[in-house]
Design an enzyme around this catalytic site. Structure first.
Site, PDB file in Angstrom:
ATOM      1  N   THR A  72       0.890  -1.040  -0.050  1.00 46.24           N
ATOM      2  CA  THR A  72      -0.056   0.026  -0.067  1.00 46.24           C
ATOM      3  C   THR A  72       0.928   1.163   0.107  1.00 46.24           C
ATOM      4  O   THR A  72       2.106   1.236   0.394  1.00 46.24           O
ATOM      5  CB  THR A  72      -0.984   0.079   1.069  1.00 46.24           C
ATOM      6  OG1 THR A  72      -0.086   0.102   2.503  1.00 46.24           O
ATOM      7  CG2 THR A  72      -1.883  -1.252   1.251  1.00 46.24           C
ATOM      8  N   GLY A  73       0.454   2.434  -0.740  1.00 51.79           N
ATOM      9  CA  GLY A  73       1.019   3.422  -0.792  1.00 51.79           C
ATOM     10  C   GLY A  73       2.303   3.275  -1.154  1.00 51.79           C
ATOM     11  O   GLY A  73       3.389   3.960  -0.707  1.00 51.79           O
ATOM     12  N   SER A  98       7.779   2.814  12.697  1.00 48.06           N
ATOM     13  CA  SER A  98       8.725   4.188  12.794  1.00 48.06           C
ATOM     14  C   SER A  98       9.327   4.086  14.262  1.00 48.06           C
ATOM     15  O   SER A  98       8.717   3.745  14.849  1.00 48.06           O
ATOM     16  CB  SER A  98       8.027   5.512  12.359  1.00 48.06           C
ATOM     17  OG  SER A  98       8.925   6.427  12.774  1.00 48.06           O
ATOM     18  N   GLY A 121       8.863   6.822  -2.811  1.00 54.38           N
ATOM     19  CA  GLY A 121       9.566   6.477  -1.543  1.00 54.38           C
ATOM     20  C   GLY A 121       9.781   5.004  -1.062  1.00 54.38           C
ATOM     21  O   GLY A 121      10.038   4.286  -1.738  1.00 54.38           O
ATOM     22  N   ILE A 122       9.762   4.694   0.300  1.00 59.33           N
ATOM     23  CA  ILE A 122       9.766   3.472   0.820  1.00 59.33           C
ATOM     24  C   ILE A 122       8.944   2.371   0.021  1.00 59.33           C
ATOM     25  O   ILE A 122       9.593   1.596  -0.053  1.00 59.33           O
ATOM     26  CB  ILE A 122       9.556   3.557   2.321  1.00 59.33           C
ATOM     27  CG1 ILE A 122      10.586   4.464   2.987  1.00 59.33           C
ATOM     28  CG2 ILE A 122       9.577   1.983   3.080  1.00 59.33           C
ATOM     29  CD1 ILE A 122      10.318   4.508   4.492  1.00 59.33           C
ATOM     30  N   GLY A 123       7.674   2.874   0.063  1.00 58.89           N
ATOM     31  CA  GLY A 123       6.611   1.790  -0.810  1.00 58.89           C
ATOM     32  C   GLY A 123       7.246   1.377  -1.856  1.00 58.89           C
ATOM     33  O   GLY A 123       7.053   0.340  -2.437  1.00 58.89           O
ATOM     34  N   TYR A 151       1.528  11.499  14.945  1.00 58.32           N
ATOM     35  CA  TYR A 151       2.013  10.513  14.276  1.00 58.32           C
ATOM     36  C   TYR A 151       2.596   9.481  15.021  1.00 58.32           C
ATOM     37  O   TYR A 151       2.491   8.103  14.681  1.00 58.32           O
ATOM     38  CB  TYR A 151       3.194  11.103  13.364  1.00 58.32           C
ATOM     39  CG  TYR A 151       3.853  10.170  12.349  1.00 58.32           C
ATOM     40  CD1 TYR A 151       3.450   9.753  11.311  1.00 58.32           C
ATOM     41  CD2 TYR A 151       5.327  10.170  12.709  1.00 58.32           C
ATOM     42  CE1 TYR A 151       4.478   8.866  10.572  1.00 58.32           C
ATOM     43  CE2 TYR A 151       6.124   9.266  11.912  1.00 58.32           C
ATOM     44  CZ  TYR A 151       5.472   8.543  11.062  1.00 58.32           C
ATOM     45  OH  TYR A 151       6.304   7.725  10.219  1.00 58.32           O
ATOM     46  N   THR A 159       3.719   4.205  -4.525  1.00 61.10           N
ATOM     47  CA  THR A 159       4.053   5.021  -5.931  1.00 61.10           C
ATOM     48  C   THR A 159       5.237   5.639  -5.740  1.00 61.10           C
ATOM     49  O   THR A 159       5.912   6.169  -6.754  1.00 61.10           O
ATOM     50  CB  THR A 159       2.923   5.850  -6.228  1.00 61.10           C
ATOM     51  OG1 THR A 159       2.758   6.993  -5.120  1.00 61.10           O
ATOM     52  CG2 THR A 159       1.424   5.304  -6.570  1.00 61.10           C
TER      53      THR A 159
END
Length: 263
Positions: A13-14, A140, A18-20, A153, A16
């Protein structure tokens, strides 16, 4: 170590950017068929084009805003069954603790926590039925060392650790493993601008990030930002058959940021 995920389908998920995106590339590089998720079709197709050009692999589009029921259903329709689920989607941003309104608390919980619960609730039963599966949550260092400027967060990432441990218990003895990955300060989009707001703009990037870490993230033993691919390496390992005895854990890829032997 040779990791072979051929014949497995993964959903990140997510993913598109960076880390994903790095995780998607890592899983595809190990042979998995990877579903790339983002809110819109255009961003997902563009990400798949970039990933394919960079390293090949088999990708499928799974667009949908999984913070909504409609978006989640669109993803379920695009990818009915997965063997590897990586709950990576997350939002973050600084805010004074006493100025965070109720709606913002809800937004962080619904985006960072409830989406992962929704995905797990849908895909975990099929994994259990097939006696094999991997569920992961990208947490995180803020889950353990809650930052004063982002307690909403930090709350959401702490909650993910509980969610991960709880679902690991739900999957006990089934051949399905459930873990969380604690990522430390990572070099993703926008971070370079943030770093250069705090250190000398004339410094080369390698020197700038080290100066930033010394001054603003002194807890880090790595003393540099983590690259997204370094997070992906842990995720790929946990997705592999070699990690069959690792479940219910919170594994750190934080560069020694959290000053603790255990989470």
């Amino acid at each position: 170590m040779h990791i072979d995920l051929s014949g497995r389908t993964a959903l990140v998920t997510g993913s598109t950017q960076g880390i994903g995106a790095a995780i998607a590339a890592g899983l595809a590089g190990a042979g998995a068929r990877v579903a790339v998720n983002g809110r819109g079709s255009k961003s997902v197709e563009a990400a798949i084009a970039r990933l394919g050009a960079a390293g090949g692999g088999e990708y499928v589009a799974a667009p949908g805003d999984i913070a909504t029921d409609e978006g989640a259903q669109a993803v379920f329709d695009a990818v009915p069954h997965v063997d590897i689920l990586v709950n990576n989607l997350g939002i973050f941003g600084p805010a004074p603790a006493l100025e965070i309104e109720d709606d913002e608390w809800r937004r962080y919980f619904e985006t960072n926590v409830l989406t992962a619960v929704r995905m797990t609730r849908h895909y975990l039963p099929g994994m259990v039925e097939r006696s094999w599966g991997r569920v992961q949550y990208i947490a995180s260092d803020s889950a353990v060392a809650v930052p004063a400027e982002m307690i909403h967060y930090g709350m959401s990432k702490t909650a993910l650790l509980a969610v991960s441990r709880g679902f690991a218990k739900a999957a006990a003895g089934t051949g399905v493993t459930v873990n969380s990955v604690i990522a430390g300060p990572t070099h993703t989009g926008g971070v370079e601008d943030f770093v250069y707001e705090l250190v000398d703009r004339d410094l080369p990037w390698e020197e700038a990030q080290r100066a930033f870490m010394r001054a603003h993230r002194p807890q880090s033993l790595l003393q540099r930002l983590i690259e997204p691919e370094e997070i992906a390496h842990m995720v790929v390992y946990l997705a592999s058959p070699q990690a069959s005895a690792t479940t219910g854990g919170a594994l750190r890829v934080d560069g020694g940021y959290v000053d603790s032997i255990l989470p």
